[in-house]
Design a protein around this motif. Structure first.
Motif, PDB file in Angstrom:
ATOM      1  N   LEU A   1       0.336   9.756  -4.237  1.00 49.51           N
ATOM      2  CA  LEU A   1      -0.855  10.052  -3.452  1.00 49.51           C
ATOM      3  C   LEU A   1      -0.504  10.912  -2.243  1.00 49.51           C
ATOM      4  O   LEU A   1       0.560  10.766  -1.640  1.00 49.51           O
ATOM      5  CB  LEU A   1      -1.516   8.757  -2.988  1.00 49.51           C
ATOM      6  CG  LEU A   1      -1.995   7.814  -4.099  1.00 49.51           C
ATOM      7  CD1 LEU A   1      -2.624   6.573  -3.496  1.00 49.51           C
ATOM      8  CD2 LEU A   1      -2.975   8.519  -5.030  1.00 49.51           C
ATOM      9  N   ASP A   2      -1.403  11.806  -1.893  1.00 48.52           N
ATOM     10  CA  ASP A   2      -1.213  12.692  -0.758  1.00 48.52           C
ATOM     11  C   ASP A   2      -1.527  11.928   0.522  1.00 48.52           C
ATOM     12  O   ASP A   2      -2.637  11.427   0.701  1.00 48.52           O
ATOM     13  CB  ASP A   2      -2.129  13.910  -0.898  1.00 48.52           C
ATOM     14  CG  ASP A   2      -1.950  14.911   0.222  1.00 48.52           C
ATOM     15  OD1 ASP A   2      -0.988  14.776   1.004  1.00 48.52           O
ATOM     16  OD2 ASP A   2      -2.776  15.833   0.320  1.00 48.52           O
ATOM     17  N   LEU A   3      -0.543  11.853   1.412  1.00 56.58           N
ATOM     18  CA  LEU A   3      -0.739  11.175   2.693  1.00 56.58           C
ATOM     19  C   LEU A   3      -0.860  12.180   3.831  1.00 56.58           C
ATOM     20  O   LEU A   3      -0.578  11.866   4.984  1.00 56.58           O
ATOM     21  CB  LEU A   3       0.410  10.198   2.952  1.00 56.58           C
ATOM     22  CG  LEU A   3       0.552   9.066   1.940  1.00 56.58           C
ATOM     23  CD1 LEU A   3       1.785   8.241   2.235  1.00 56.58           C
ATOM     24  CD2 LEU A   3      -0.690   8.202   1.910  1.00 56.58           C
ATOM     25  N   GLY A   4      -1.288  13.381   3.478  1.00 59.78           N
ATOM     26  CA  GLY A   4      -1.480  14.417   4.486  1.00 59.78           C
ATOM     27  C   GLY A   4      -0.157  14.852   5.082  1.00 59.78           C
ATOM     28  O   GLY A   4       0.777  15.179   4.359  1.00 59.78           O
ATOM     29  N   ASP A   5      -0.087  14.842   6.385  1.00 55.98           N
ATOM     30  CA  ASP A   5       1.118  15.281   7.089  1.00 55.98           C
ATOM     31  C   ASP A   5       2.208  14.219   7.136  1.00 55.98           C
ATOM     32  O   ASP A   5       3.263  14.447   7.731  1.00 55.98           O
ATOM     33  CB  ASP A   5       0.768  15.685   8.528  1.00 55.98           C
ATOM     34  CG  ASP A   5      -0.088  16.930   8.584  1.00 55.98           C
ATOM     35  OD1 ASP A   5      -0.043  17.726   7.613  1.00 55.98           O
ATOM     36  OD2 ASP A   5      -0.804  17.115   9.583  1.00 55.98           O
ATOM     37  N   PHE A   6       1.960  13.071   6.549  1.00 53.83           N
ATOM     38  CA  PHE A   6       2.903  11.961   6.646  1.00 53.83           C
ATOM     39  C   PHE A   6       3.746  11.830   5.385  1.00 53.83           C
ATOM     40  O   PHE A   6       3.279  12.075   4.278  1.00 53.83           O
ATOM     41  CB  PHE A   6       2.162  10.648   6.897  1.00 53.83           C
ATOM     42  CG  PHE A   6       1.410  10.645   8.191  1.00 53.83           C
ATOM     43  CD1 PHE A   6       2.062  10.441   9.392  1.00 53.83           C
ATOM     44  CD2 PHE A   6       0.036  10.879   8.203  1.00 53.83           C
ATOM     45  CE1 PHE A   6       1.368  10.453  10.591  1.00 53.83           C
ATOM     46  CE2 PHE A   6      -0.668  10.888   9.404  1.00 53.83           C
ATOM     47  CZ  PHE A   6       0.003  10.674  10.605  1.00 53.83           C
ATOM     48  N   SER A   7       4.968  11.409   5.566  1.00 54.90           N
ATOM     49  CA  SER A   7       5.857  11.106   4.456  1.00 54.90           C
ATOM     50  C   SER A   7       5.719   9.626   4.133  1.00 54.90           C
ATOM     51  O   SER A   7       5.963   8.772   5.002  1.00 54.90           O
ATOM     52  CB  SER A   7       7.301  11.421   4.848  1.00 54.90           C
ATOM     53  OG  SER A   7       8.196  10.720   4.027  1.00 54.90           O
ATOM     54  N   GLY A   8       5.327   9.324   2.920  1.00 50.59           N
ATOM     55  CA  GLY A   8       5.184   7.925   2.529  1.00 50.59           C
ATOM     56  C   GLY A   8       6.490   7.168   2.659  1.00 50.59           C
ATOM     57  O   GLY A   8       6.521   6.040   3.157  1.00 50.59           O
ATOM     58  N   THR A   9       7.585   7.805   2.226  1.00 48.87           N
ATOM     59  CA  THR A   9       8.873   7.111   2.318  1.00 48.87           C
ATOM     60  C   THR A   9       9.293   6.950   3.775  1.00 48.87           C
ATOM     61  O   THR A   9       9.884   5.932   4.143  1.00 48.87           O
ATOM     62  CB  THR A   9       9.972   7.843   1.518  1.00 48.87           C
ATOM     63  OG1 THR A   9      10.077   9.183   1.978  1.00 48.87           O
ATOM     64  CG2 THR A   9       9.679   7.806   0.033  1.00 48.87           C
TER      65      THR A   9
ATOM     66  N   ALA B   1       0.826  -1.213   0.000  1.00 49.05           N
ATOM     67  CA  ALA B   1       0.000   0.000   0.000  1.00 49.05           C
ATOM     68  C   ALA B   1       0.861   1.265   0.000  1.00 49.05           C
ATOM     69  O   ALA B   1       0.602   2.199  -0.775  1.00 49.05           O
ATOM     70  CB  ALA B   1      -0.937  -0.004   1.205  1.00 49.05           C
ATOM     71  N   LEU B   2       1.872   1.307   0.856  1.00 51.23           N
ATOM     72  CA  LEU B   2       2.731   2.499   0.895  1.00 51.23           C
ATOM     73  C   LEU B   2       3.532   2.642  -0.391  1.00 51.23           C
ATOM     74  O   LEU B   2       3.705   3.754  -0.886  1.00 51.23           O
ATOM     75  CB  LEU B   2       3.661   2.449   2.111  1.00 51.23           C
ATOM     76  CG  LEU B   2       2.987   2.703   3.451  1.00 51.23           C
ATOM     77  CD1 LEU B   2       3.920   2.349   4.601  1.00 51.23           C
ATOM     78  CD2 LEU B   2       2.523   4.157   3.562  1.00 51.23           C
ATOM     79  N   SER B   3       4.005   1.541  -0.928  1.00 50.39           N
ATOM     80  CA  SER B   3       4.755   1.606  -2.192  1.00 50.39           C
ATOM     81  C   SER B   3       3.891   2.163  -3.312  1.00 50.39           C
ATOM     82  O   SER B   3       4.325   3.031  -4.071  1.00 50.39           O
ATOM     83  CB  SER B   3       5.295   0.229  -2.567  1.00 50.39           C
ATOM     84  OG  SER B   3       6.224  -0.203  -1.594  1.00 50.39           O
ATOM     85  N   LEU B   4       2.664   1.682  -3.406  1.00 52.71           N
ATOM     86  CA  LEU B   4       1.752   2.184  -4.430  1.00 52.71           C
ATOM     87  C   LEU B   4       1.452   3.667  -4.211  1.00 52.71           C
ATOM     88  O   LEU B   4       1.435   4.455  -5.161  1.00 52.71           O
ATOM     89  CB  LEU B   4       0.459   1.375  -4.449  1.00 52.71           C
ATOM     90  CG  LEU B   4       0.560  -0.019  -5.050  1.00 52.71           C
ATOM     91  CD1 LEU B   4      -0.735  -0.795  -4.826  1.00 52.71           C
ATOM     92  CD2 LEU B   4       0.905   0.052  -6.530  1.00 52.71           C
ATOM     93  N   ALA B   5       1.220   4.043  -2.962  1.00 53.11           N
ATOM     94  CA  ALA B   5       0.928   5.452  -2.661  1.00 53.11           C
ATOM     95  C   ALA B   5       2.094   6.347  -3.060  1.00 53.11           C
ATOM     96  O   ALA B   5       1.898   7.422  -3.640  1.00 53.11           O
ATOM     97  CB  ALA B   5       0.607   5.614  -1.174  1.00 53.11           C
ATOM     98  N   ILE B   6       3.300   5.901  -2.783  1.00 53.29           N
ATOM     99  CA  ILE B   6       4.485   6.700  -3.118  1.00 53.29           C
ATOM    100  C   ILE B   6       4.645   6.791  -4.631  1.00 53.29           C
ATOM    101  O   ILE B   6       4.834   7.880  -5.185  1.00 53.29           O
ATOM    102  CB  ILE B   6       5.745   6.094  -2.467  1.00 53.29           C
ATOM    103  CG1 ILE B   6       5.660   6.207  -0.948  1.00 53.29           C
ATOM    104  CG2 ILE B   6       7.009   6.763  -3.000  1.00 53.29           C
ATOM    105  CD1 ILE B   6       6.635   5.323  -0.196  1.00 53.29           C
TER     106      ILE B   6
END
Length: 143
Positions: free
Chosen positions: A31-39, A22-27
């Protein structure tokens, strides 16, 4: 291990891939993860799982006192120490380090102690390592 325990371990193992995928796809998709850094989230999760892999060896060493050695205990702390250092690297070097660490640790296990595991767990470790390695490589290459 009774089949219920094995089924639970398999479900949890494969379920543990969800954050990697999920995180890999979001990165990769931006995709915007709000205040969080996907990496940052992905690196943190990779560090947690790599540390868990070391803890498995500590548990085996403790559970099999007739067959453990100092090497088992020393080896078990290598993944968390590596994860700690990798977390200090900037992105994407941190994810590259984890992308190398997971297959390297798996290869070390194959050479040194994977025979201590039952066959079903060896297959699980191979599958999980493959997916984790691919997701991390994709983020480094395309993220």
């Amino acid at each position: 291990m009774p089949s219920e325990g094995r089924a639970t371990a398999l479900a949890l193992g494969y379920g543990g891939l969800i954050p990697f995928v999920a995180l890999s796809l979001a990165i990769i998709l931006g995709l915007d993860l709000g205040d969080f850094s996907g990496t940052g989230l992905l690196a943190g999760y990779a560090a947690t799982i790599l540390s868990f892999l070391g803890a498995i060896h500590w548990g085996i060493a403790v559970a099999t006192p007739d067959h453990n050695s100092p090497r088992d205990f020393v080896a078990s702390v290598i993944p968390p120490l590596f994860a700690w250092v990798a977390l200090s690297l900037p992105a994407p070097q941190d994810l590259l380090a984890f992308g190398v660490a997971f297959p390297a640790w798996y290869l070390w296990e194959r050479v040194s102690m994977l025979d201590r595991y039952p066959a079903w767990f060896r297959r699980l470790r191979a599958a999980l390592t493959l997916v984790v390695s691919i997701t991390l490589a994709c983020v480094v290459a395309f993220g």
